[in-house]
Design a protein around this motif. Structure first.
Motif, PDB file in Angstrom:
ATOM      1  N   SER A 171      45.343  40.247  30.679  1.00  0.00           N
ATOM      2  CA  SER A 171      44.045  40.769  31.094  1.00  0.00           C
ATOM      3  C   SER A 171      44.122  42.257  31.396  1.00  0.00           C
ATOM      4  N   PRO A 172      43.076  42.999  31.086  1.00  0.00           N
ATOM      5  CA  PRO A 172      42.957  44.335  31.682  1.00  0.00           C
ATOM      6  C   PRO A 172      42.752  44.198  33.192  1.00  0.00           C
ATOM      7  N   GLU A 173      43.116  45.224  33.923  1.00  0.00           N
ATOM      8  CA  GLU A 173      42.753  45.264  35.338  1.00  0.00           C
ATOM      9  C   GLU A 173      41.454  46.051  35.464  1.00  0.00           C
ATOM     10  N   ARG A 174      40.442  45.388  36.003  1.00  0.00           N
ATOM     11  CA  ARG A 174      39.134  46.013  36.158  1.00  0.00           C
ATOM     12  C   ARG A 174      38.692  45.857  37.604  1.00  0.00           C
ATOM     13  N   HIS A 175      38.450  46.984  38.271  1.00  0.00           N
ATOM     14  CA  HIS A 175      38.085  46.969  39.697  1.00  0.00           C
ATOM     15  C   HIS A 175      39.091  46.162  40.510  1.00  0.00           C
ATOM     16  N   GLY A 176      40.373  46.321  40.169  1.00  0.00           N
ATOM     17  CA  GLY A 176      41.430  45.697  40.945  1.00  0.00           C
ATOM     18  C   GLY A 176      41.625  44.221  40.700  1.00  0.00           C
ATOM     19  N   ALA A 177      41.036  43.690  39.629  1.00  0.00           N
ATOM     20  CA  ALA A 177      41.120  42.247  39.384  1.00  0.00           C
ATOM     21  C   ALA A 177      41.149  41.976  37.883  1.00  0.00           C
ATOM     22  N   ILE A 178      41.269  40.694  37.529  1.00  0.00           N
ATOM     23  CA  ILE A 178      41.193  40.307  36.129  1.00  0.00           C
ATOM     24  C   ILE A 178      39.733  40.382  35.665  1.00  0.00           C
ATOM     25  N   THR A 179      39.526  40.365  34.368  1.00  0.00           N
ATOM     26  CA  THR A 179      38.168  40.454  33.829  1.00  0.00           C
ATOM     27  C   THR A 179      37.503  39.084  33.780  1.00  0.00           C
ATOM     28  N   GLY A 180      36.186  39.118  33.688  1.00  0.00           N
ATOM     29  CA  GLY A 180      35.444  37.874  33.514  1.00  0.00           C
ATOM     30  C   GLY A 180      35.754  37.201  32.190  1.00  0.00           C
ATOM     31  N   VAL A 181      36.140  37.985  31.192  1.00  0.00           N
ATOM     32  CA  VAL A 181      36.441  37.423  29.874  1.00  0.00           C
ATOM     33  C   VAL A 181      37.628  36.472  29.950  1.00  0.00           C
ATOM     34  N   ILE A 182      38.704  36.892  30.597  1.00  0.00           N
ATOM     35  CA  ILE A 182      39.878  36.017  30.705  1.00  0.00           C
ATOM     36  C   ILE A 182      39.608  34.875  31.680  1.00  0.00           C
ATOM     37  N   LYS A 183      38.884  35.144  32.768  1.00  0.00           N
ATOM     38  CA  LYS A 183      38.602  34.086  33.748  1.00  0.00           C
ATOM     39  C   LYS A 183      37.717  33.002  33.137  1.00  0.00           C
ATOM     40  N   SER A 184      36.771  33.398  32.289  1.00  0.00           N
ATOM     41  CA  SER A 184      35.907  32.409  31.643  1.00  0.00           C
ATOM     42  C   SER A 184      36.708  31.473  30.758  1.00  0.00           C
ATOM     43  N   GLN A 185      37.695  32.017  30.046  1.00  0.00           N
ATOM     44  CA  GLN A 185      38.523  31.165  29.193  1.00  0.00           C
ATOM     45  C   GLN A 185      39.281  30.144  30.031  1.00  0.00           C
ATOM     46  N   ILE A 186      39.872  30.612  31.127  1.00  0.00           N
ATOM     47  CA  ILE A 186      40.638  29.708  31.982  1.00  0.00           C
ATOM     48  C   ILE A 186      39.721  28.676  32.631  1.00  0.00           C
ATOM     49  N   ASP A 187      38.519  29.115  33.029  1.00  0.00           N
ATOM     50  CA  ASP A 187      37.584  28.201  33.684  1.00  0.00           C
ATOM     51  C   ASP A 187      37.071  27.112  32.746  1.00  0.00           C
ATOM     52  N   TRP A 188      37.070  27.379  31.439  1.00  0.00           N
ATOM     53  CA  TRP A 188      36.611  26.374  30.485  1.00  0.00           C
ATOM     54  C   TRP A 188      37.689  25.320  30.195  1.00  0.00           C
ATOM     55  N   ILE A 189      38.925  25.566  30.653  1.00  0.00           N
ATOM     56  CA  ILE A 189      39.993  24.586  30.446  1.00  0.00           C
ATOM     57  C   ILE A 189      40.084  23.727  31.704  1.00  0.00           C
ATOM     58  N   PRO A 190      39.727  22.457  31.629  1.00  0.00           N
ATOM     59  CA  PRO A 190      39.729  21.620  32.835  1.00  0.00           C
ATOM     60  C   PRO A 190      41.145  21.202  33.219  1.00  0.00           C
ATOM     61  N   LEU A 191      41.311  20.854  34.475  1.00  0.00           N
ATOM     62  CA  LEU A 191      42.592  20.299  34.912  1.00  0.00           C
ATOM     63  C   LEU A 191      42.854  18.954  34.256  1.00  0.00           C
ATOM     64  N   GLU A 192      41.775  18.209  34.011  1.00  0.00           N
ATOM     65  CA  GLU A 192      41.922  16.896  33.402  1.00  0.00           C
ATOM     66  C   GLU A 192      40.815  16.669  32.385  1.00  0.00           C
ATOM     67  N   MET A 193      41.152  16.003  31.285  1.00  0.00           N
ATOM     68  CA  MET A 193      40.175  15.494  30.330  1.00  0.00           C
ATOM     69  C   MET A 193      40.513  14.015  30.129  1.00  0.00           C
ATOM     70  N   GLY A 194      39.912  13.161  30.957  1.00  0.00           N
ATOM     71  CA  GLY A 194      40.308  11.766  30.966  1.00  0.00           C
ATOM     72  C   GLY A 194      41.715  11.645  31.519  1.00  0.00           C
ATOM     73  N   SER A 195      42.614  11.090  30.732  1.00  0.00           N
ATOM     74  CA  SER A 195      44.005  10.952  31.156  1.00  0.00           C
ATOM     75  C   SER A 195      44.872  12.112  30.686  1.00  0.00           C
TER      76      SER A 195
END
Length: 239
Positions: free
Chosen positions: A100-124
């Protein structure tokens, strides 16, 4: 009586060295790479592409996810084609690289959105648990570690095995030539270090991911008693 009144010995499992021996799976390590910018000349993308070349030289198979067209989390249903593509790639992978680029001292929404779309679980199925992870960041100014620190936090939350090494490239606009290839530098050498380490950790852990993250609490919750072993016997007998 027992020294562990809160422990249910039926679900306690003695670590089995034999189940941690290297496993030949018959295919190269599978590495998914994610980057965090949609700019036409994205330095996080260029760094990921450089990392992929190194990984391929080390014998890995790589895939880079293009985040263009991925909706914001919850703005669309999970059946969206880009969401399905991302989740399928995560399931395919045995290790990942997040940059990720560092933007305003944090990761970008672009990388966070990708991670947020990956669930901890999909069924089993758990699309990230037990997979290895390397983290990298690019900065427009002086060197910083805010983004890689945030990515490490997310990797732990996603139950991944985040390797010790990491890469932070300062003034990234200086580090790539007119052909978008990374110039020789200590920054480049560190990227090589990180990719070497990622491949080694992936070779050590792939094939064992399910066993490595098999937990007492989860066995207990599903009523899946562990085989009788020395640890359980010792607790039962009060030794």
């Amino acid at each position: 009586m027992t020294d562990f009144p809160a422990l249910d010995a039926a679900y306690l499992q003695q670590p089995d060295q034999a189940r941690l021996e290297p496993t030949a799976l018959g295919h190269p390590p599978r590495i998914l790479l994610l980057y965090g910018s949609l700019r036409e000349r994205s330095f996080s993308r260029l760094l990921v592409e450089e990392a992929a070349r190194i990984l391929q030289t080390l014998g890995a198979e790589t895939k880079i996810f293009d985040p263009r067209g991925l909706p914001l989390p919850d703005a669309e249903d999970a059946s969206h084609p880009k969401v399905q593509e991302l989740r399928a790639l995560s399931l395919w992978s045995e290790g990942q690289v997040w940059c990720s680029p560092e933007r305003h001292g944090a990761i970008t929404g672009v990388i966070k959105s990708q991670i947020d779309w990956i669930p901890l679980e999909m069924g089993s199925v758990r699309p990230t648990q037990g997979r290895t992870l390397a983290v990298m960041q690019v900065s427009g100014g002086s060197q910083s570690f805010n983004a890689v620190n945030s990515l490490r936090l997310l990797g732990r939350w996603m139950r991944m095995i985040t390797i010790p090494n990491q890469s932070s490239v300062a003034m990234a606009w200086k580090e790539f030539d007119d052909n978008d290839r990374m110039k020789p530098s200590s920054y480049y050498d560190r990227v090589v270090d990180v990719m070497e380490e990622l491949v080694k950790f992936t070779l050590l852990t792939r094939g064992h991911a399910d066993y490595l993250v098999d937990r007492y609490s989860e066995r207990k919750a599903r009523g899946d008693a562990a085989p009788v072993n020395e640890a359980a016997a010792a607790v039962t007998s009060g030794q």
